[in-house]
Enzyme design. Sequence first.
Site, short mmCIF file in Angstrom:
data_model
loop_
_atom_site.label_atom_id
_atom_site.label_comp_id
_atom_site.label_asym_id
_atom_site.label_seq_id
_atom_site.Cartn_x
_atom_site.Cartn_y
_atom_site.Cartn_z
CG ASN A 94 -1.94 -1.08 1.19
OD1 ASN A 94 -2.72 -1.21 0.24
ND2 ASN A 94 -1.91 -1.91 2.20
CE1 TYR A 95 0.35 4.46 3.86
CE2 TYR A 95 0.28 2.16 4.56
CZ TYR A 95 -0.22 3.44 4.61
OH TYR A 95 -1.30 3.71 5.40
CB ILE A 96 6.90 0.77 -0.97
CG1 ILE A 96 7.30 0.86 0.51
CG2 ILE A 96 8.12 0.87 -1.87
CD1 ILE A 96 8.06 -0.35 1.00
#
Length: 901
Positions: free
Chosen positions: A858-860
């Site tokens: 979800n973030y990288i």
Amino acid sequence: MSSSSDDDQPLVKAKSSETISKSTDAAMDKDMPTTDSDTVKPGVSIAFGPVDDDNMDVDQPATNGAAVNGKRKASLPNGKSYKDASDSEDDDVPLQKRRKTSAAAESDDDDDVPLKKSGPIRATAHQIGEESDDDVPLGEKLQKEKAAMEKKAGKQAAATRRASKSGEAKRKAAKKESDSEDDKPLAKKPAPKKQANGTKKVKKEESDDDAPLTKKAPAAKKTKAAPKAEPASAKKGKGKVKEEDLEEGEEGEEEYRWWEDPTKGDGTTKWTTLEHNGVVFPPEYEPLPKNVKMLYDGVPVTLDIKAEEIAHAFGGMLNSTHNVENPTFQKNFFADFKEVLDKTGHGKDKDGNKVKILKFEKCDFQPIFNHVDAERQAKKALSAADKKKIKAEKDEKEAPFMFCMWDGRKQKVGNFRVEPPGLFRGRGEHPKTGRFKKRVTPEQITINIGKEAMVPAPPAGHKWKEVKHDQEGTWLAMWQENINGNYKYVMLAANSDIKGQSDYKKFEKARELKLHIDAIRKDYARELKSEVMAERQRATAVYLIDQFALRAGNEKGEDEADTVGCCSLKFEHVTLRPPETVIFDFLGKDSIRFYDEVKVDPQVFKNLKIFKRSPKKEGDEVFDRLTTSGLNKHLSNYMPGLTAKVFRTYNASWTMAELLKKMKSTGTIPEKVKDYNNANREVAILCNHKRTVAASHAQTMEKMEDKINGMRYQQWRIKQMMLDIDNKIKKKKGADYFALPEDLSGDWVKEHQASLVEQEKIKIQKKFDKENEKLEAEGQKPMKAKELQDRMAVATDLETKFKKELKTGKVEAEGKGPSVDKYEAQIEKLDQRIATAKTQSEDRENNKEVALGTSKINYIDPRLTVVFSKKFDVPIERFFSKTLREKFDWAIKSVGEDWEF
DNA sequence: CGTTGAACTTAGCACGTCCCGA
DNA sequence: TCGGGACGTGCTAAGTTCAACG
């Protein structure tokens, strides 16, 4: 505090001396070849220069309203106790600590962060209002606001350069009205009340089935949409999704590179044509066999099927103690159970006499559990072929629901199965945990589908709640669940175009933040001293969100678990330890504990002190003048679509980018993968992504330690052998060299020897058995027991030898041609193996409660991973599983090795 | 302007399968 | 070759966000 001098140290240094958990730090450095990498911090933090705002001191609060509580310079509100908390907590929180003391503004080469270069920011604490914004024409502000209103999601790139100024204008206005009261804490915000019974009223939409779109199309909607995507689906004719349509796919369809399609990505219309087959309902409840009954007060009772279903759900859970033994869970379960019992006439004993079920304690679900468990076992015991067959059948049944046609392209549906009934398992201390989540009927389900498409038939005798054609929605079906009134949606899978597009947009938005982050940081650095309390709180909150990756923190109701994020932090979640350490300790999303001790900008420290000032007390909000929507509205001034969550994405990806940039990963592929994972881990720690420690963890650790000790013991033995050959080297190397490590006690040695002997025996036995088996298979006679006995002599000899060693403290030289040199080589080898094993075990310990997956998914920015993969020549498969490769297809296909976040 | 509704992303856990070392 | 841990995936709860509402 030991750190009095940190401020003048290079930040990198300062940090490590500050870090709370030393052991962790040391360990981490080992698995982190690029040792300096752990200082990477997306932002600066300090570097705000000398805080020359004595006039802003604690007892000189933001506004004239000031002195609510007289002077209290050096002492914290509410006195003492801050340090105690932190000290005692340390042990509970071995990991975590890495996210230090924000001070780490290393990276001199970092162009994203000019802040530090800009030197002291002279904020002229008072009178900011007058300062500068007069040069912003009012018109601009209006214009900007209008623009923002008109294009919600649109591209609207430039427009906002002057956002911060316009922000000031607003603030000025705001100031006027709030001046005098500003620093009195607001009365506690009323907790948002939900409907008492918890279910938000399900919205009534009086539409008839073939009513036109329920939502009016915005005037500005794209007009070209309609003609565009028709052809693809048109050729097969409108109507039902043909099975072939859905099944063909794989080979046929040429891929659609939406990320190269310039027409994509603006406007709010998500599709033009949409065909699908609706949802799959869970199987009807299957009653228990007649002989399986719950006991009430020891008596088997027959229940109405409705009640039995609930009892069944509970009984099947008996093995998961953390649900079943939770009093709230029991209470809620029993309340719902009883409600149904009351409706259905409770139970009957074998003679048909009514049994009234009144007390949970008298219910015995064990028979149900036994039955459920037996069925589970039976299912597990099925042959591989049978399992396969069952799965194939299920797959075939579900095939029509697995895909839909979205603008003529076949797309995978994510969750086409309606959630089955069961006991609600809320996380943390959810007040509703254990309640029965009811079966969802078609009458509760709204279908969203193309106007031209054939509406999937509801199960016989039923109808859908509603059928709509909302082209602004990406969902295919929707219903409301009965526990919390939450909406549940059937949407497309992560590898679909539409999800890919929004994922892509998300990361592009985060990248766009790079262009504004300097201004934002500069602004909040200044506004930390604002005279307007609301503004000061806002600036402080943005600081926390930016520096420590806190979530926005919406208000929550009383019927939800008591968790918080930035804006909803309460008094007791923030502890201040002078001179500038803040300790956060609260439950965040999913009731995961967020614990961190950080050094903050001195002004932030002061502000938090002010925000916590009495009369505030436990239970009161730190940011009483701030809401998430206010915060987000402010942020959107900098950049359209900028919200609190973007900072998490930005900081996570930015951190990863910096780490990967610095990495000169060489060596084998597994080594490179490990480097990557280490970077990934830092991001996960930044985001506080945790997992529960595996039950077997302690045992595993023990095993590893044992292994290491075994090797150390072996080293000791070899050293004794050296002495056996050449006694003189004792002087040369010193007695210490030959001593048994202190932590290896006599008892331990004995035990260890015994286990070595035992292992040897087992080994011999196994070999013997195997050889015999082989002999028999070849039709030959097996070896006799005597042979085994002879072979066992090796083990007994070993035992004797150990005993003797124990007694004499000497070890006879072993091996052919023993020599001191050879022994030294052996010891060295063992040293290496020990080092490796130690690293491994430390890694595992440090990693035990960190979950890497969430940040990776979800973030990288996946393009970073692709770049790494290309640059260091590691197959992408090593980082992304098949499903992730599909989800990130757009990333894999769109960048080369020189792409930058 | 705060509240609620609605739609979407983010999150950890359960469970099945894969895979690797004793 | 087997057992156990890592890994992959499904599931659904729990967040965030923004628009609509009153």
